[in-house]
Design an enzyme around this catalytic site. Sequence first.
Site, PDB file in Angstrom:
ATOM      1  CG  HIS A   1       1.441  -4.571  -8.349  1.00 53.50           C
ATOM      2  ND1 HIS A   1       2.654  -3.926  -8.387  1.00 53.50           N
ATOM      3  CD2 HIS A   1       0.996  -4.448  -7.067  1.00 53.50           C
ATOM      4  CE1 HIS A   1       2.934  -3.428  -7.197  1.00 53.50           C
ATOM      5  NE2 HIS A   1       1.948  -3.740  -6.370  1.00 53.50           N
TER       6      HIS A   1
ATOM      7  CG  ASP B   1       3.279  -3.854 -11.693  1.00 53.39           C
ATOM      8  OD1 ASP B   1       2.399  -2.967 -11.830  1.00 53.39           O
ATOM      9  OD2 ASP B   1       4.036  -3.907 -10.705  1.00 53.39           O
TER      10      ASP B   1
ATOM     11  CB  SER C   1       3.025  -3.441  -3.583  1.00 53.43           C
ATOM     12  OG  SER C   1       2.736  -2.133  -3.992  1.00 53.43           O
ATOM     13  CE1 TYR C   2       6.470   2.422   1.141  1.00 60.09           C
ATOM     14  CE2 TYR C   2       5.762   1.291   3.132  1.00 60.09           C
ATOM     15  CZ  TYR C   2       6.483   2.299   2.513  1.00 60.09           C
ATOM     16  OH  TYR C   2       7.238   3.165   3.266  1.00 60.09           O
TER      17      TYR C   2
ATOM     18  N   GLY D   1       0.828  -1.197   0.000  1.00 56.42           N
ATOM     19  CA  GLY D   1       0.000   0.000   0.000  1.00 56.42           C
ATOM     20  C   GLY D   1       0.863   1.248   0.000  1.00 56.42           C
TER      21      GLY D   1
END
Length: 477
Positions: free
Chosen positions: A454, A402, A217-218, A122
């Site tokens: 992603h 992605d 991701s994060y 996120g």
Amino acid sequence: MKIAFLLSLHFTLLVSIHCYGGNGYDPLETALNAQRAKRSVTGHATTKAEYSYSPVYVGQQHGLKDADKISAFPGQPSGTDFDQYSGYVTVEPNHGRALFYYFAESPANSSTNPLVLWLNGGPGCSSFGNGAMMELGPFRVNPDFTTLSHNKYAWNNIANVLFLESPAGVGFSYSNTSSDYKTGDEQTAKDSYTFLVNWLERFPEYKTRDFYITGESYAGHYVPQLAQLILRNNKFTNQTVINLKGIALGNALVDEETENTGMYDYFWTHAIISDEIHKGIVSNCNFSEAGTITEACLDYQLQAIAARSNIYSYDIYAPLCSPFSNSTPSISGFDPCTENYILLYLNTPEVQQSLHAKPLIWESCNKNMPKNWTDMPFTVLPVIQELMGSGISVWIYSGDTDGRVPVTTSRYSINKLQTSVKTPWYPWMYEGEVGGYVVGYENLTFVTIRGAGHFVPSYQPARGLALFSSFLEGKLP
């Protein structure tokens, strides 16, 4: 009555949905913009506090494992042959801060298979709703948003998988102290570590099990920072020593400079932005930590966003979900409306009761969290370098469709690590087709997954499971 409730919920939630890249909401971009604005005011990035060990809170866990056992999800398919648990682990009793988890044991060999922690990013997005229900967990939510189907490529087929909603304020995790919802990297790592120490007291049979951390991701920040804290605390603690064996980072933000250069280069090479816009970005933008975002740079970035238009950046070839028409599966067969089904399912009272969750309006992502993120290092490459020298396995993998944290970003980041190649780039095969490409570096493995966006296990579940299997075996695919 139930139908009327669900229809009302359907409308309310679809209007307010905040998911990865959905309805123009991009949590990663929101967080990065907030940090850039901070740096422009202070003139420097947030510095990380020096490490010092202190014992963590450990609560009484007796009897809680049995209480957390899930008898069955509403709409669960027949033939479910593994144990699953969910509930809360308190990480800060004075604040009433508690993190929610979901745990799916393996159908076979659960007593010997490794323990794997999965973290979504996120920042502010749910590891249970996104990770377990949309990607690599044992179930997928059907379009009727009331029943589930088996995911035959679930990662718990070969490992016992633990999904953690972190930090507090994400998914079902909460705090009774509202100031806890303004948090950052350092506190997230500390709380995740405290969670693990307490969870292992609740499930003591896993204390000595081989342990791996994975995420995307994060979580490119979360995973290495937590791994670093575990290895450091293992040297000093008289509490549980966590048997960390490796980490795997998927389409992960690890360095802000390469995130930007890699994204715009990917847009250009995939015919999303024009030569002129790309040239303008290259000529006018300095994305380094000391660089200043000029008006000209900002203008070209806005042009790039406009040129990109209405595509889903997290999987550039995927169709969009429309609530007014039948959804069209993507090239990989993934239903683009899946996030909507999950949202509706997890906001059904019976489902929340089965999860032992606190009744609340569950969201895929907490839209306020990225704006209020307190500390975010510009790069975590030094942390990754430290882990590469620690003896644990370090893998970076990337779905190649992605556009948000693209394969170019991962390759540029790895170049900054300046590690030597041991096994040159080659195609890896799955069922007679190229599954992706792999290169083995000194103390690092990089793998691509062909045709995945992603969320690799969503778009290419079979190839994703093959990748995961290779990671656990410590062998190049």
